[in-house]
Design an enzyme around this catalytic site. Structure first.
Site, PDB file in Angstrom:
ATOM      1  N   GLU A  41      -5.575  -6.649  -3.731  1.00 58.55           N
ATOM      2  CA  GLU A  41      -4.118  -6.902  -3.733  1.00 58.55           C
ATOM      3  C   GLU A  41      -3.690  -7.596  -2.428  1.00 58.55           C
ATOM      4  O   GLU A  41      -4.234  -7.304  -1.353  1.00 58.55           O
ATOM      5  CB  GLU A  41      -3.427  -5.522  -3.837  1.00 58.55           C
ATOM      6  CG  GLU A  41      -1.926  -5.537  -3.828  1.00 58.55           C
ATOM      7  CD  GLU A  41      -1.359  -4.091  -3.873  1.00 58.55           C
ATOM      8  OE1 GLU A  41      -2.128  -3.110  -3.694  1.00 58.55           O
ATOM      9  OE2 GLU A  41      -0.139  -3.959  -4.088  1.00 58.55           O
ATOM     10  N   LYS A 112       3.163  -7.272 -10.351  1.00 60.67           N
ATOM     11  CA  LYS A 112       3.075  -5.801 -10.308  1.00 60.67           C
ATOM     12  C   LYS A 112       4.349  -5.141 -10.835  1.00 60.67           C
ATOM     13  O   LYS A 112       5.445  -5.345 -10.284  1.00 60.67           O
ATOM     14  CB  LYS A 112       2.811  -5.370  -8.864  1.00 60.67           C
ATOM     15  CG  LYS A 112       2.528  -3.885  -8.678  1.00 60.67           C
ATOM     16  CD  LYS A 112       2.166  -3.615  -7.213  1.00 60.67           C
ATOM     17  CE  LYS A 112       1.716  -2.194  -6.959  1.00 60.67           C
ATOM     18  NZ  LYS A 112       1.319  -2.001  -5.538  1.00 60.67           N
ATOM     19  N   CYS A 145      -2.999  -2.099  -8.262  1.00 60.19           N
ATOM     20  CA  CYS A 145      -2.956  -0.873  -7.458  1.00 60.19           C
ATOM     21  C   CYS A 145      -2.184   0.282  -8.105  1.00 60.19           C
ATOM     22  O   CYS A 145      -2.665   0.898  -9.025  1.00 60.19           O
ATOM     23  CB  CYS A 145      -2.442  -1.205  -6.062  1.00 60.19           C
ATOM     24  SG  CYS A 145      -2.979   0.053  -4.867  1.00 60.19           S
ATOM     25  N   VAL A 172      -4.175   3.827  -1.376  1.00 64.74           N
ATOM     26  CA  VAL A 172      -3.872   4.681  -0.231  1.00 64.74           C
ATOM     27  C   VAL A 172      -4.159   6.145  -0.568  1.00 64.74           C
ATOM     28  O   VAL A 172      -4.839   6.843   0.176  1.00 64.74           O
ATOM     29  CB  VAL A 172      -2.386   4.510   0.165  1.00 64.74           C
ATOM     30  CG1 VAL A 172      -2.018   5.445   1.286  1.00 64.74           C
ATOM     31  CG2 VAL A 172      -2.103   3.065   0.575  1.00 64.74           C
TER      32      VAL A 172
HETATM   33  C1  ACM Z   1      -0.360   0.422  -3.714  1.00 60.72           C
HETATM   34  O1  ACM Z   1       0.171   0.272  -4.798  1.00 60.72           O
HETATM   35  N1  ACM Z   1      -0.664  -0.606  -2.956  1.00 60.72           N
HETATM   36  C2  ACM Z   1      -0.695   1.766  -3.219  1.00 60.72           C
END
Ligand code: ACM
Length: 263
Positions: A41, A112, A145, A172
């Site tokens: 990402e 996203k 992510c 994370v």
């Molecule tokens: C994330 O979505 N970068 C934790």
């Protein structure tokens, strides 16, 4: 049918797209004989912006920005397809985006849908739906992510025919990687999470990029703190067999009429 696919795990340099191009040139060469490579990402910009100005300075337009053009040039040179996270700017707005490029240029993008933490301060929520693309006869979907928390989007891509979900990440939370093979198992698809490692101010990213198969088996997993390239020959036929038992189909046994509380 086999497809050679995998991930590049690296540590992007914060707000330094040219330096990230330099790093990825080396890793892409190492992945040279792959058909499909997934990159983390926000690979052009890094993640942990202190303000919107910083986020804007390292964003680019798709497809004319230098990072996208670099990936297209590499895809042509190495005759491969590349999925990469990218900090996208369009009409003064920023999106946390994933692009799919190949020897023929830009195939498409996903923005996203589920933003995480401070991303709400910089990025618009994804508005490009959940597209599925075909490369070499294989169907590819993209998520980014924190989308890992939402089973709906994995299911939708699988029901649209995705054989592989490519998942550029900056993970994370320490348990996130465990969910990915399970999404793959319950949808009978391959998953490729390309995660980053390293620390930016108060955030440490967890590496451990992963390739899993349609039975939830981890085929390859990186360490937590090093550059790594992993490419495997995936047997795509396994993702086309949706029978769990001779009498149970992963999609056809769903009972939407019994799920009225879902939405
Ligand atoms: C994330 O979505 N970068 C934790």
């Amino acid at each position: 049918m086999k497809l050679k696919a995998g991930f590049i795990q690296f540590c992007p340099t914060f707000c330094a797209p040219a330096e990230n191009i330099r790093k990825l040139r080396e890793s892409l060469n190492r992945a040279g004989d792959a058909d499909l490579v997934v990159i983390p990402e926000l690979a052009n910009s890094g993640y942990n912006f202190e303000n919107r100005k910083q986020a804007i300075q390292s964003a680019e337009e798709i497809p004319n920005g230098p990072f996208t053009q670099f990936l297209i040039e590499q895809a042509k040179k190495l005759d491969m397809y590349i999925v990469s996270g990218i900090n996208e700017m369009e009409d003064g707005k920023l999106y946390n985006t994933s692009i799919l490029v190949g020897p023929e240029g830009l195939l498409g993008k996903y923005r996203k849908i589920h933003l995480f933490m401070n991303e709400f301060d910089f990025f618009e929520k994804g508005n490009a739906g959940l597209p599925v693309f075909e490369i070499k006869g294989v169907k590819i979907g993209m998520l980014i992510c924190f989308d890992w928390v939402f089973p709906e989007v994995w299911r939708i891509l699988a029901m649209k025919g995705a054989d592989i979900i490519c998942h550029p990440s900056n993970l994370v939370l320490p348990y996130a990687q465990q969910a990915v093979p399970v999404h793959g198992m319950v949808n009978r698809i391959f998953c490729i999470t390309a995660n980053r490692y390293g620390t930016e101010r108060d955030i440490t990213f967890s590496g451990k990029s992963i390739i899993s198969d349609p039975f939830g088996i981890t085929l390859s997993q990186a360490s937590g703190l090093a550059d790594e390239v992993s490419i495997l020959a995936l047997n795509i036929d396994q993702a086309r067999d949706k029978m769990i038992t001779p009498r149970n189909h992963v999609f056809n046994d769903r009972r939407p009429d019994q799920y009225p509380d879902m939405y």
